[in-house]
Design a protein around this motif. Structure first.
Motif, short mmCIF file in Angstrom:
data_model
loop_
_atom_site.label_atom_id
_atom_site.label_comp_id
_atom_site.label_asym_id
_atom_site.label_seq_id
_atom_site.Cartn_x
_atom_site.Cartn_y
_atom_site.Cartn_z
N GLY A 174 -4.69 -11.58 6.01
CA GLY A 174 -5.22 -12.57 5.07
C GLY A 174 -4.50 -13.88 5.33
O GLY A 174 -3.85 -14.06 6.38
N ARG A 176 -8.82 -0.41 11.50
CA ARG A 176 -10.11 0.03 10.96
C ARG A 176 -10.56 1.23 11.80
O ARG A 176 -11.00 2.25 11.27
N THR A 194 -9.22 -5.75 8.54
CA THR A 194 -10.43 -6.57 8.42
C THR A 194 -10.13 -7.95 8.98
O THR A 194 -9.16 -8.59 8.58
N GLY A 218 -0.71 -13.42 6.30
CA GLY A 218 -0.52 -12.92 7.66
C GLY A 218 -0.87 -13.98 8.69
O GLY A 218 -0.15 -14.19 9.68
N ILE A 221 1.44 -5.91 8.77
CA ILE A 221 0.21 -5.31 8.25
C ILE A 221 -0.47 -6.36 7.37
O ILE A 221 0.13 -6.87 6.43
N TYR A 263 -2.04 -9.07 -3.16
CA TYR A 263 -1.62 -9.01 -4.57
C TYR A 263 -2.63 -8.26 -5.41
O TYR A 263 -3.81 -8.22 -5.07
N ASN A 302 -9.50 -5.30 -3.36
CA ASN A 302 -8.34 -4.88 -2.55
C ASN A 302 -7.45 -3.88 -3.28
O ASN A 302 -6.49 -3.39 -2.70
N PHE A 352 1.60 3.87 1.58
CA PHE A 352 1.67 4.68 2.80
C PHE A 352 2.79 5.71 2.65
O PHE A 352 3.89 5.35 2.22
N PRO A 411 0.83 -1.21 0.00
CA PRO A 411 0.00 0.00 0.00
C PRO A 411 0.86 1.25 0.00
O PRO A 411 1.98 1.25 0.50
P1 NA7 Z 1 -4.96 -11.06 1.05
O1 NA7 Z 1 -5.85 -12.19 1.33
O2 NA7 Z 1 -5.33 -10.12 -0.06
O3 NA7 Z 1 -4.82 -10.23 2.42
C1 NA7 Z 1 -4.22 -8.97 2.46
C2 NA7 Z 1 -4.37 -8.40 3.85
O4 NA7 Z 1 -3.70 -7.13 3.88
C3 NA7 Z 1 -5.81 -8.14 4.26
O5 NA7 Z 1 -5.94 -8.40 5.62
C4 NA7 Z 1 -5.96 -6.66 3.97
O6 NA7 Z 1 -6.98 -6.03 4.70
C5 NA7 Z 1 -4.61 -6.15 4.38
N1 NA7 Z 1 -4.34 -4.85 3.79
C6 NA7 Z 1 -4.16 -4.56 2.48
N2 NA7 Z 1 -3.97 -3.24 2.32
C7 NA7 Z 1 -4.03 -2.70 3.55
C8 NA7 Z 1 -3.92 -1.37 4.05
N3 NA7 Z 1 -3.72 -0.35 3.21
N4 NA7 Z 1 -4.03 -1.16 5.38
C9 NA7 Z 1 -4.26 -2.19 6.20
N5 NA7 Z 1 -4.38 -3.46 5.81
C10 NA7 Z 1 -4.27 -3.71 4.49
O7 NA7 Z 1 -3.48 -11.53 0.74
P2 NA7 Z 1 -2.69 -12.80 1.31
O8 NA7 Z 1 -1.32 -12.71 0.78
O9 NA7 Z 1 -2.87 -12.93 2.75
O10 NA7 Z 1 -3.42 -14.04 0.66
C11 NA7 Z 1 -3.61 -14.13 -0.74
C12 NA7 Z 1 -4.03 -15.51 -1.10
O11 NA7 Z 1 -2.90 -16.40 -1.00
C13 NA7 Z 1 -5.07 -16.17 -0.24
O12 NA7 Z 1 -6.37 -15.83 -0.54
C14 NA7 Z 1 -4.81 -17.65 -0.49
O13 NA7 Z 1 -5.44 -18.05 -1.68
C15 NA7 Z 1 -3.33 -17.72 -0.66
P3 NA7 Z 1 -8.43 -5.77 4.01
O14 NA7 Z 1 -9.10 -7.11 4.01
O15 NA7 Z 1 -8.17 -5.26 2.62
O16 NA7 Z 1 -9.08 -4.77 4.86
#
Ligand code: NA7
Length: 537
Positions: A188, A354, A211, A191, A185, A384, A501, A154, A152
């Motif tokens: 998903g 949030r 989230t 993390g 951060i 991604y 996203n 930031f 992101p």
């Molecule tokens: P994900 O599932 O896209 O998760 C990304 C996480 O990062 C998610 O919790 C997001 O929160 C968070 N995020 C993204 N941008 C921000 C900002 N600007 N501020 C705070 N938090 C943020 O990616 P993963 O790599 O974990 O998993 C991808 C796939 O790999 C998964 O679905 C499996 O198939 C294997 P948000 O939900 O956007 O509020």
């Protein structure tokens, strides 16, 4: 700087040496085609090359998440665990590359910048970032669905004095977090896998969650001979059975009941059994309407909410961890080992961004609207630009004509997820509109590659030079993909399935969620009908 190098024409250039690209090379080369694979990394494995973050693990069981095309390969390979960790999957990818002598036709450290199709010559001209050029009749994109990491925007990251990482571009050397204050951060899948491991090392871990996500236990364990040997004795039959399932995974009896068919006690017992079995298919297969009926889904959600509340000792933290913005399973259901338990550790603090959003990265940490957090290290598990990101990262165009980025300006459009109207001889392996990401990816890859290889063979036999999706067939497919999604709860989630996203990305439901089994049948019918919907000239 070396002078740009021109190479002789190939039948097929494949971009990407992950599981899709490796199988495409093997299959097409065996048919006698001249194939070259271009790969940005210095090794094979794709997603499993880049995602070497601590805890990275597949959410499909090892005996299923592996190639089926050669029985000798599946018999000889031994998986150590029920769900494989990244190092084991990367080892397997390397074994496959060696066993089938794939490396001689893979050019590593080669990132593709652009590809242009020349209608008159009926060939693609491909240019790498370093200036190398290649020509080929066909271009196959095996660039992966989760391969363009997103950090992101930031303010202040460039001023950060500590170390920072993205889970999808993790360094090869071991990163030690001992004695350090670490921020993560993103909560998903990445993390959720990484947090429990880093928590064991770090002096202090801050998890910045925007989230809350659903996660169920993986119940990962060593894969004993008692489990592996009987499976292997029946391997071809398992693979055949898998073809008749929506996820391309055998061994899970399809649910027969609706959630409302059971009373509370009976339902709790079933959910508990599924929870203890581990794995996302197991849990989502509790009832047949969990992904189609909100009331049924709510029951599964409540069960998981109670589990979170029972596990996490601090009630405020527990409530923050309880997901409340999407039906369970409509974002990829995460699998974990001790994720919720990790929040009971004294050195772990959940920060709700949030409520108090991240304002900036500072030279020595991160500032939310509430507080400044001192950090030695910052980990982005922020996901991604999924499904279309890596494709549109290249400039794909037709000479004197359309650009793919423009054709997909309002969202990706494909026929069957594998071809695009207006872009001849372009094949996408598990592209938008394919069931790939909603199934066992390796099964989907094998099906796609086999289908594309058959099409290429058909063209060779009939002396044809080009194929492309017909406009009408493509429109119908996009409509069908959306209609199928609209019969489910999937579109209710702000997930990467809809591009939610990525700020500004058109909201289009991208995966085909009717199941790999139904998709396979449709592709077979298309072939039987003389490649219905495909212009072959
Ligand atoms: P994900 O599932 O896209 O998760 C990304 C996480 O990062 C998610 O919790 C997001 O929160 C968070 N995020 C993204 N941008 C921000 C900002 N600007 N501020 C705070 N938090 C943020 O990616 P993963 O790599 O974990 O998993 C991808 C796939 O790999 C998964 O679905 C499996 O198939 C294997 P948000 O939900 O956007 O509020």
């Amino acid at each position: 700087m070396t002078a740009p190098q021109s190479t002789q024409p190939y039948d097929v250039i494949v971009i990407g040496a992950g599981f899709g690209g490796m199988y495409a090379l093997h299959r097409l080369r065996k048919l006698g085609y001249r194939v070259r694979v271009l790969e940005a990394a210095d090794g094979v494995g794709g997603t499993w090359y880049w995602n070497r973050y601590p805890g990275a693990r597949c959410d499909v069981e090892s005996l299923e998440y592996s190639y089926s095309f050669d029985n000798d390969l599946q018999q000889e390979w031994e998986w150590p665990e029920r769900f494989s960790a990244q190092p084991d999957i990367e080892k397997y990818a390397n074994h496959v590359a060696d066993r089938y002598d794939l490396r001689k036709d893979i050019q590593f450290n080669t990132r593709v910048q652009s590809a242009e199709f020349d209608q008159e010559l009926a060939s693609w001209s491909i240019r790498a970032v370093d200036g190398d050029t290649f020509t080929a009749q066909h271009l196959a994109l095996a660039v992966g669905n989760l391969s363009l990491p997103r950090v992101p925007n930031f303010p202040g990251l460039d001023q950060f004095n500590g170390r920072w990482f993205h889970t999808g571009q993790w360094p090869k050397e071991t990163i030690d977090f001992s004695g350090r204050t670490v921020g993560v951060i993103g909560t998903g899948s990445s993390g959720i896998q990484l947090i429990p491991i880093v928590a064991q090392q770090a002096k202090q871990l801050y998890v910045f969650q925007r989230t809350a996500n659903y996660s169920v236990p993986s119940m990962n364990r060593l894969l004993t001979p008692e489990v592996a040997l009987p499976h292997k004795a029946q391997y071809p039959a398992w693979r055949e059975r898998a073809k008749d399932t929506p996820f391309g995974i055998a061994g899970h009896a399809p649910p027969e009941k609706f959630a409302a068919d059971d009373g509370f006690e009976e339902r709790q017992r079933l959910f508990e059994t599924k929870w203890k079995t581990g794995g996302n298919i197991s849990f989502l297969y509790a009832y047949k309407d969990l992904l189609t009926d909100q009331a049924a889904n709510d029951l599964a959600c409540e069960f998981v909410h109670d589990k979170i509340r029972a596990t996490v000792k601090d009630p405020k933290v527990a409530e923050w961890l309880v997901p409340n913005d999407h039906p369970i399973g409509t974002k990829r259901l995460c699998l974990d080992t001790n994720y919720y338990e990790t929040y009971n550790r004294d050195n772990v603090r959940l920060v709700n961004v949030r409520q108090a959003p991240i304002e900036a990265i500072t030279p020595d940490g991160l500032r939310t609207t509430d507080e400044h957090y001192h950090l030695d290290d910052l980990i982005f598990a922020t996901g991604y630009d999924a499904m279309t990101g890596a494709i549109l990262d290249m400039d794909i165009r037709v000479k004197g004509g359309a650009r793919l980025a423009e054709a997909w300006e309002h969202g990706p459009k494909t026929y069957l997820g594998v071809m695009v109207n207006g872009f001849p001889n372009l094949a996408i392996i598990t592209g938008p509109g394919s069931p790939g990401v909603k199934s066992n990816m390796i099964s989907a890859i094998e099906q796609h590659v086999d289908w594309i290889a058959d099409l290429v063979e058909h063209m060779s036999r009939t002396g044809k030079a080009t194929f492309q999706a017909q406009a009408e067939a493509q429109e119908q497919w996009v409509k069908h993909v959306n209609e199928v999604a609209d019969q489910t709860l999937y579109p209710k989630a702000n997930s990467w399935y809809v591009g939610a996203n990525i700020p500004g990305k058109p909201r289009v439901f991208m995966p085909y969620v009717a199941g790999l089994d139904k998709y396979r049948k449709i592709c077979d019918e298309v072939t039987r009908d003389g490649y219905r919907g495909v212009s072959i000239n």
